[in-house]
Motif scaffolding. Structure first.
Motif, PDB file in Angstrom:
ATOM      1  N   ALA A  80       0.829  -1.204   0.000  1.00 49.49           N
ATOM      2  CA  ALA A  80       0.000   0.000   0.000  1.00 49.49           C
ATOM      3  C   ALA A  80       0.855   1.242   0.000  1.00 49.49           C
ATOM      4  O   ALA A  80       1.882   1.313   0.678  1.00 49.49           O
ATOM      5  N   THR A  81       0.437   2.244  -0.728  1.00 42.63           N
ATOM      6  CA  THR A  81       1.168   3.499  -0.790  1.00 42.63           C
ATOM      7  C   THR A  81       0.756   4.390   0.362  1.00 42.63           C
ATOM      8  O   THR A  81      -0.225   4.125   1.085  1.00 42.63           O
ATOM      9  N   ILE A  82       1.501   5.458   0.502  1.00 37.73           N
ATOM     10  CA  ILE A  82       1.213   6.410   1.573  1.00 37.73           C
ATOM     11  C   ILE A  82      -0.171   7.013   1.388  1.00 37.73           C
ATOM     12  O   ILE A  82      -0.960   7.146   2.345  1.00 37.73           O
ATOM     13  N   GLU A  83      -0.499   7.368   0.143  1.00 37.58           N
ATOM     14  CA  GLU A  83      -1.819   7.968  -0.112  1.00 37.58           C
ATOM     15  C   GLU A  83      -2.933   6.999   0.233  1.00 37.58           C
ATOM     16  O   GLU A  83      -3.965   7.364   0.788  1.00 37.58           O
ATOM     17  N   VAL A 120       7.419  -2.614  -2.062  1.00 39.09           N
ATOM     18  CA  VAL A 120       7.237  -3.720  -1.137  1.00 39.09           C
ATOM     19  C   VAL A 120       7.546  -3.173   0.244  1.00 39.09           C
ATOM     20  O   VAL A 120       8.626  -2.644   0.467  1.00 39.09           O
ATOM     21  N   THR A 121       6.596  -3.220   1.097  1.00 41.22           N
ATOM     22  CA  THR A 121       6.807  -2.653   2.426  1.00 41.22           C
ATOM     23  C   THR A 121       7.655  -3.613   3.241  1.00 41.22           C
ATOM     24  O   THR A 121       7.161  -4.509   3.913  1.00 41.22           O
ATOM     25  N   LEU A 122       8.935  -3.462   3.057  1.00 40.71           N
ATOM     26  CA  LEU A 122       9.846  -4.344   3.782  1.00 40.71           C
ATOM     27  C   LEU A 122      10.656  -3.497   4.741  1.00 40.71           C
ATOM     28  O   LEU A 122      11.275  -2.519   4.344  1.00 40.71           O
ATOM     29  N   LEU A 123      10.684  -3.876   5.962  1.00 38.80           N
ATOM     30  CA  LEU A 123      11.518  -3.188   6.931  1.00 38.80           C
ATOM     31  C   LEU A 123      12.968  -3.591   6.737  1.00 38.80           C
ATOM     32  O   LEU A 123      13.280  -4.701   6.319  1.00 38.80           O
ATOM     33  N   GLY A 124      13.853  -2.718   7.062  1.00 39.21           N
ATOM     34  CA  GLY A 124      15.267  -3.054   7.002  1.00 39.21           C
ATOM     35  C   GLY A 124      15.882  -2.614   5.690  1.00 39.21           C
ATOM     36  O   GLY A 124      15.217  -2.552   4.663  1.00 39.21           O
ATOM     37  N   VAL A 125      17.102  -2.243   5.754  1.00 42.23           N
ATOM     38  CA  VAL A 125      17.820  -1.823   4.553  1.00 42.23           C
ATOM     39  C   VAL A 125      19.145  -2.574   4.531  1.00 42.23           C
ATOM     40  O   VAL A 125      19.966  -2.378   5.392  1.00 42.23           O
ATOM     41  N   TYR A 161      -6.191  -2.683   4.319  1.00 42.20           N
ATOM     42  CA  TYR A 161      -4.782  -2.923   3.993  1.00 42.20           C
ATOM     43  C   TYR A 161      -4.078  -3.847   4.992  1.00 42.20           C
ATOM     44  O   TYR A 161      -2.998  -4.325   4.721  1.00 42.20           O
ATOM     45  N   GLY A 162      -4.755  -4.081   6.086  1.00 44.12           N
ATOM     46  CA  GLY A 162      -4.187  -5.044   7.044  1.00 44.12           C
ATOM     47  C   GLY A 162      -3.175  -4.398   7.979  1.00 44.12           C
ATOM     48  O   GLY A 162      -3.156  -3.192   8.195  1.00 44.12           O
ATOM     49  N   TRP A 163      -2.341  -5.252   8.505  1.00 41.17           N
ATOM     50  CA  TRP A 163      -1.312  -4.809   9.457  1.00 41.17           C
ATOM     51  C   TRP A 163      -0.138  -4.188   8.712  1.00 41.17           C
ATOM     52  O   TRP A 163       0.497  -4.846   7.887  1.00 41.17           O
ATOM     53  N   ILE A 164       0.088  -2.933   9.016  1.00 37.95           N
ATOM     54  CA  ILE A 164       1.169  -2.181   8.358  1.00 37.95           C
ATOM     55  C   ILE A 164       2.299  -1.987   9.373  1.00 37.95           C
ATOM     56  O   ILE A 164       2.038  -1.494  10.481  1.00 37.95           O
ATOM     57  N   PRO A 165       3.520  -2.381   9.029  1.00 33.83           N
ATOM     58  CA  PRO A 165       4.624  -2.268  10.010  1.00 33.83           C
ATOM     59  C   PRO A 165       5.155  -0.842  10.128  1.00 33.83           C
ATOM     60  O   PRO A 165       5.154  -0.072   9.159  1.00 33.83           O
ATOM     61  N   PHE A 166       5.620  -0.539  11.310  1.00 31.84           N
ATOM     62  CA  PHE A 166       6.292   0.735  11.602  1.00 31.84           C
ATOM     63  C   PHE A 166       7.561   0.437  12.395  1.00 31.84           C
ATOM     64  O   PHE A 166       7.617  -0.529  13.158  1.00 31.84           O
ATOM     65  N   PRO A 213      12.663   3.277   8.849  1.00 33.81           N
ATOM     66  CA  PRO A 213      11.219   3.109   8.615  1.00 33.81           C
ATOM     67  C   PRO A 213      10.987   2.449   7.268  1.00 33.81           C
ATOM     68  O   PRO A 213      11.778   2.621   6.332  1.00 33.81           O
ATOM     69  N   PRO A 214       9.933   1.708   7.138  1.00 37.53           N
ATOM     70  CA  PRO A 214       9.683   0.995   5.882  1.00 37.53           C
ATOM     71  C   PRO A 214       9.356   1.969   4.760  1.00 37.53           C
ATOM     72  O   PRO A 214       8.815   3.046   4.973  1.00 37.53           O
ATOM     73  N   VAL A 215       9.733   1.540   3.596  1.00 36.72           N
ATOM     74  CA  VAL A 215       9.401   2.302   2.395  1.00 36.72           C
ATOM     75  C   VAL A 215       8.057   1.824   1.899  1.00 36.72           C
ATOM     76  O   VAL A 215       7.850   0.626   1.703  1.00 36.72           O
ATOM     77  N   ARG A 216       7.128   2.730   1.707  1.00 35.39           N
ATOM     78  CA  ARG A 216       5.784   2.329   1.290  1.00 35.39           C
ATOM     79  C   ARG A 216       5.709   2.246  -0.224  1.00 35.39           C
ATOM     80  O   ARG A 216       6.480   2.900  -0.928  1.00 35.39           O
TER      81      ARG A 216
END
Lengths: 398, 779
Positions: free
Chosen positions: B430-433, B602-607, B578-583, B596-599
């Protein structure tokens, strides 16, 4: 050594901990201590193998009181600097401090000079030399030995004995003129450096041209009379410890008398009662003078025969041939009787007594009776009368 | 006739020879610096709070030993006086740490303090204050012993042995291992310097006793050689890799032990970093001994946060797992979803995860009285390849049990070493918007489970803070981001040793209102609670972050290895549709570069993972090596520039000769005390190497070109010497014109100095290559 053992223990302990736990920093700590030990070892070994220490020592013969100079050079041929280099000189010369501590850059050398004075007669050698270097942490010190240099001979001190000269001087029977012999025969024995009171005719021009310095001849004058010096080297009669001992005084006196006599052209002989019964027949010349001084340089009081025996043995045969001088610390009057028994005519023998009680020997001094004074010339030498440390009073023998 | 010379033994020398004044002060100063560095290293290990009082204790220890050395007392006196001095040193700086118990009598204080001084007990005490007293005494002993051994006994190895021992124990057992590198390095460098200085002092004493002349330059080169050796040693130690990074103490002491030599100290102050099902705040944790758990490969574009369990119950400041209902037949396969579960359509992407356990029971957790093996999962779990039960909120409206959410996946059997399992999950794209436009109508089950807060004063505080932080936001997503940003700001600090909350205050409240220091559980707890205060359903997810990229498998996929230090907690907020969105509320730290995850994609945490398996460098705060090198070069240039300005601008002739002496040193000519200005100038002129053209001419043809550098510099130096002589000895001195002239001459020399130094170095190198050329002559 103790530091090294502790650091080795540290390495073992830290390595064990690091190996057990696998922590990187623990390994680094162990590596620090281990590499410190390893690097110190390598540094020390690498520098010690490429280090040379040389000394330029004087050689030949010297006289007590004569100064000498040595030059030392420490050279580092390795690519690593030497943090410190202790050059320790083990020369058995009292008061001679040639040891230095220096540092050497990579492929550099350091030189220094050391001055000393020979304060004792005898055979001496410079060295051995020891160079101690190590790493900056003192973990692996290394020592390099440099063997002793060649030997040199130090003649005994020669003092001016002009006050004794009238006591034995004189030429043949009836000729009691003291002083320098006449130039009666052109038998040149050797050449030496020109002295201010040498006659112009003495100058040896060929040697002068060759050396660039004025050189004078010395002559043998067979017509002049001789002198027999009897030196007591018995082991039982001497007292004191070198350099203030009766032996040193006696030897120095003997050397002084021989030197003065030979320089005046007399023939000088030397009789001793040492273990070998050394006897030097009378001869003249510079070479003989040096030979006598060489013997006196190493003369030791190891004789068992009393000096009276030597006097009586050689005194009779010497009668009428010249002066006789006995140098002894012996308080036993037998040698005086023996000397009187020789029946010397023309010149009165000279007795130089080195008083042993002044050097700490027990007992009473020798009493010189009036009759002895009538018959013999006496000189009494006590401790301090010939200070061996006062080199300014010494006569130059070369 | 030779007489033997017997040199006195070195040991006998030292007992009779007291250190000189210079040796004394240098030795004492080095010992003081060594002890300060050792104490710094110990303090950096964060053994106990408020340990700064140990610094004056060690300084007093050094001073006491120095006093005894100066008074030349015997060893017996030093040993007997030791305990008294220890008490004098430690008491003023540690007595205040012992809490008052109402009895202020001196005898009672002495008894309590004496108990703390019994090191075998107090060093392993769980009480921080008692441990502080023991630590102070240990450091005092090191200081006292080191100073005595280094200055009086001149035994450097013995002097630094206790310090190295303390440093080693500190490295291995400190609660906080990050930040020990610099102080430990400084301490080790100083220890080596103490050893070198003690050795030099011992040698100097021996030389003095033997009346050995020390030629000039010895001491300077000695210490320079020591410094060079030390530099090489540190370089080797820094570059050499460890033989092994495996912790053998685990197998020696058994699993469950925190590892290494911590044991009792770990009981006292810190637990190792690791996964826990529930989120309980409080207490320090240690990242000293990570354990390798499992590795994974994924088709996701980046390494993943891997979840193991979620916490949805918040009571008394503690987040615990929900009981949930189990669904599944234990055969593995697809996780069953309720029909009304959030769509897993366009805004999700299915991600595959292949996990291989590297140790047995690597994902075990204690839930209630059971030890349960959990399956790792990502996003919303869809299937698992081994038998497992999904625990979560089950909706049974249509008679068939369906999951609304998954709290955890419990494996039927334990995970053994070498076991592999595959998991698929749906990760939101899901995007920020889109998230901003999400509705705020939550299912009842979510509201009951994921928005409840206790009705106490803590909740009021949380509500107030949430309102303050989210003021100005118009939707749930912006509110969540505002909270996340606030927690990641510089107002909050990541630490593994947060301070204890005062009695009666919940750690989460203390974290939010006072200390602002904590680790991931603190940040996650705070954010989840604040989201709930805003009425946004939230939960804490416990699992592992990222992992470390270690290799590439046969298929070309990147393999990531996860260790216990990767244990992490983050937050998920529920957005309808959109379900559970990680922060990610945790700021970057030494354990992970949390971002912070990139929306949107693919909302994947970690770089990106870093290759280090043991606590990684905190990339966000550590400047790169290139920047450091550039900064170093800049500093060097600045220093050279300042030196050049100093050199080129003498105020008067007196200061000019100081600069001239520096020029002489650079050219290899040291000014001797007996040198007049003219003599020194003559030596300088002689030391200036000829120009290259002159060097190439055959020997004998040393004609100097009038325009050559050497000629001009010699002329300038000569003029300076003449004017200097006139200024010193002439009744009228020099006038302004002559002053300008000497300044001009001097600047000419200063400008040519780099070239002259370079040529001098070349000339010296050429000379030194001839081994038969003698160098410096002394005496």
């Amino acid at each position: 050594m103790q530091s090294r053992a502790l650091l080795l223990a540290c390495v073992a302990f830290l390595s064990l901990l690091a190996g057990l736990t696998g922590v990187r920093l623990a390994y680094s700590l162990a590596y620090v201590v281990l590499s410190l030990l390893a690097l110190s070892f390598i540094w020390s070994r690498a520098t010690s193998r490429r280090l040379t220490v040389t000394r330029e020592s004087p050689s030949g013969t010297f006289t007590v009181g004569e100064p000498f100079t040595e030059r030392f050079t420490a050279c580092n041929h390795s690519s690593l600097p030497v943090a410190y280099c202790e050059v320790v000189d083990h020369s058995p010369i009292d008061g001679y401090l040639a040891s230095r501590v220096c540092t050497l850059a990579r492929r550099a050398s350091v030189s220094w000079s050391a001055r000393g004075v020979f304060d004792r007669r005898g055979r001496h050698s410079f060295g051995p030399l020891e160079a101690r270097i190590g790493d900056p942490f003192g973990l692996f010190p290394k020592s390099i030995q440099v063997r002793a240099a060649g030997e040199m001979l130090v003649h005994p001190a020669v003092h001016p004995v002009d006050d004794l000269a009238p006591a034995w001087s004189g030429g043949s029977a009836g000729d009691g003129q003291p002083g320098r012999p006449l130039d009666v025969a052109p038998d040149v024995s050797t050449v030496r450096e020109y002295q201010t009171d040498d006659g112009q005719s003495r100058i040896h021009w060929k040697s002068t041209a060759r050396t660039g310095r004025l050189m004078s001849c010395t002559y043998d004058t067979p017509q002049t009379s001789g002198l027999l010096v009897v030196l007591d080297l018995g082991s039982a009669v001497h007292a004191g410890e070198a350099p203030e001992s009766t032996l040193e005084y006696a030897v120095s006196l003997a050397a002084s008398i021989c030197h003065a006599s030979l320089r005046r052209g007399h023939a000088v002989g030397l009789v001793t009662n040492d273990a070998a019964g050394t006897i030097f027949r009378t001869r003249r010349g510079e070479a003989w003078r040096l030979r006598l001084l060489d013997f006196l340089a190493v003369a030791a009081a190891d004789g068992t025969v009393p000096v009276a025996e030597a006097v009586s043995c050689h005194g009779r045969s010497w009668r009428g041939r010249g002066g006789l001088c006995v140098i002894t610390p012996d308080r036993n009057p037998e040698w005086v009787e023996a000397l009187l028994d020789t029946g010397m005519r023309g010149t009165r023998p000279l007795c130089v007594v080195v008083e042993p009680t002044s050097f700490g020997a027990p007992g009473t001094p020798l009493r010189v009776s009036a009759a002895w004074r009538q018959a013999l010339n006496w000189r009494l030498i006590r401790r301090g009368d010939m200070p061996t440390s006062d080199t300014s009073a010494h006569v130059k023998t070369r | 006739m030779q007489t033997r010379v017997t040199l006195p033994s070195p040991v006998a020398d030292l007992r009779r020879t007291a250190p000189s004044l210079v040796e004394f002060w240098v030795g004492v100063t080095l010992c003081a610096l060594l002890m300060l560095a050792t104490t710094w290293a110990v303090l950096a290990g964060d053994w106990v709070a408020r340990a700064g009082g140990t610094l004056p204790v060690v300084l007093v220890g050094v001073a006491e030993a120095a006093l005894l050395v100066r008074m030349q007392v015997s060893r017996a006196v030093a040993v007997i006086a030791g305990p008294l001095f220890a008490l004098v040193a430690a008491l003023p700086f540690t007595i205040a740490t012992i809490p008052a118990d109402g009895n202020a009598s001196v005898a009672h204080l002495v008894v309590r303090y004496a108990g703390a001084m019994w090191l075998p007990q107090s060093l392993f005490s769980a009480d921080g204050r008692t441990f502080l007293v023991a630590l102070s005494l240990v450091l005092w002993v090191c200081a006292y012993f080191a100073t005595w051994m280094a200055v009086r006994e001149r035994n450097g190895g013995a002097a630094v042995f206790p310090c190295l021992f303390v440093l080693a124990l500190n490295i291995l057992n400190a609660p906080r291992s990050f930040g020990l590198v610099l102080p430990s390095t400084v301490a080790v460098a100083l220890a080596a310097t103490v050893v070198a200085q003690a050795n030099l002092s011992r040698l100097a004493a021996t030389w003095r006793h033997r009346s050995m002349v020390v030629l000039p330059g010895m001491f300077g080169r000695y210490m320079r050689s020591a410094a060079v050796m030390l530099g090489l040693v540190l370089l080797v130690a820094a570059l050499a890799p460890p033989v092994s990074s495996y912790d053998l103490t685990q197998s020696i002491l058994g699993s469950g032990s925190p590892g290494g030599l911590q044991s009792s100290t770990a009981n006292r102050s810190s637990q190792p970093v690791g996964f826990s099902v529930d989120t309980v705040l409080g207490g320090a944790i240690s990242a000293a001994h990570p354990q390798t758990l499992f590795r994974y490969t994924t088709d996701a574009p980046a390494p993943l946060y891997i979840a193991l369990a979620t916490d949805s119950q918040f009571q008394n400041g503690v987040w615990t797992h929900g009981e949930g209902s189990a669904i599944g037949d234990g055969s593995g396969g697809d996780v069953l979803w309720a029909a009304s579960a959030p769509e897993l359509g366009a805004e999700t992407r299915v991600v595959h995860l292949d996990v291989t356990a590297l140790t047995s029971d690597s994902t075990n957790a204690t839930i209630g009285a059971r030890s349960v093996a959990l399956a790792p999962w990502v996003g919303t779990p869809l299937s698992v390849s081994v038998p497992a039960n999904a625990i979560g909120i089950v909706r049974s409206a249509d008679g068939a049990g369906r999951l609304l959410t998954v709290d955890r996946l419990e494996l039927v059997s334990d995970l053994k070493e070498g076991t592999s399992l595959s998991i698929t999950g749906a990760v939101s794209t899901a995007t920020i918007e889109q998230l901003r436009g999400a509705r705020q109508a939550y299912p009842d089950a979510f509201t009951q489970e994921y928005t409840n807060l206790p009705g106490d004063s803590a909740t009021d505080t949380l509500i107030g803070i949430a309102r303050d932080w989210t003021s100005g936001t118009g939707n749930s997503y912006d509110a969540a981001v505002a909270i996340e940003t606030h927690l990641r700001s510089s107002a909050f600090t990541y630490t593994l040793t947060p301070p204890q909350a005062p009695d009666g205050t919940l750690p989460i409240i203390d974290f939010l209102t006072h200390s602002h220091k904590g680790y991931c559980q603190y940040f996650a707890s705070a954010m989840a609670a604040l989201l709930r205060a805003e009425g946004i359903p939230s939960r804490i997810v416990n699992g592992y972050a990222n992992g470390t990229r270690t290799s590439v498998d046969a298929k070309g996929d990147t393999v990531y290895t996860v260790t216990s230090n990767d244990a992490h907690s983050w937050v998920e907020a529920y957005f309808p549709h959109y379900g559970w969105i990680p922060f990610e509320p945790t700021p970057p730290s030494q354990l992970g570069y949390y971002q912070p995850p990139v929306r949107g994609a693919v909302t994947l945490l970690g770089v990106g993972a870093t290759p280090n398996a043991v606590p990684r460098a905190y990339a966000g705060h550590t400047p790169s090596a290139l920047v450091l090198v550039l900064l170093g070069l800049l500093l060097v240039l600045v220093l050279l520039g300042l030196a050049g300005v100093w050199l080129a601008r003498p105020r008067d002739l007196r200061t000019l000769w100081r600069r001239m002496a520096v020029v002489g040193r650079l050219l290899g000519v040291r000014r001797r005390p007996c040198d007049t200005d003219a003599a020194f100038t003559a030596r300088l002129m002689a030391a200036i190497p000829p120009d290259r053209a002159a060097l190439r001419r055959p020997r004998g043809d040393a004609g100097i070109c009038s325009r050559s550098l050497r000629a001009s510099i010699c002329k300038a130096l000569d003029e300076i010497a003449v004017l200097s002589g006139k200024a010193q000895f002439s009744s009228k001195g020099i006038d302004a014109t002559e002053r300008v002239r000497w300044l001009r001459c001097w600047r000419q020399v200063a400008r040519a100095l780099p070239r002259l130094v370079w040529r001098s170095l070349l000339a010296r190198r050429r000379v030194v290559e001839d081994p038969y050329r003698t160098g410096v002559a002394a005496l």
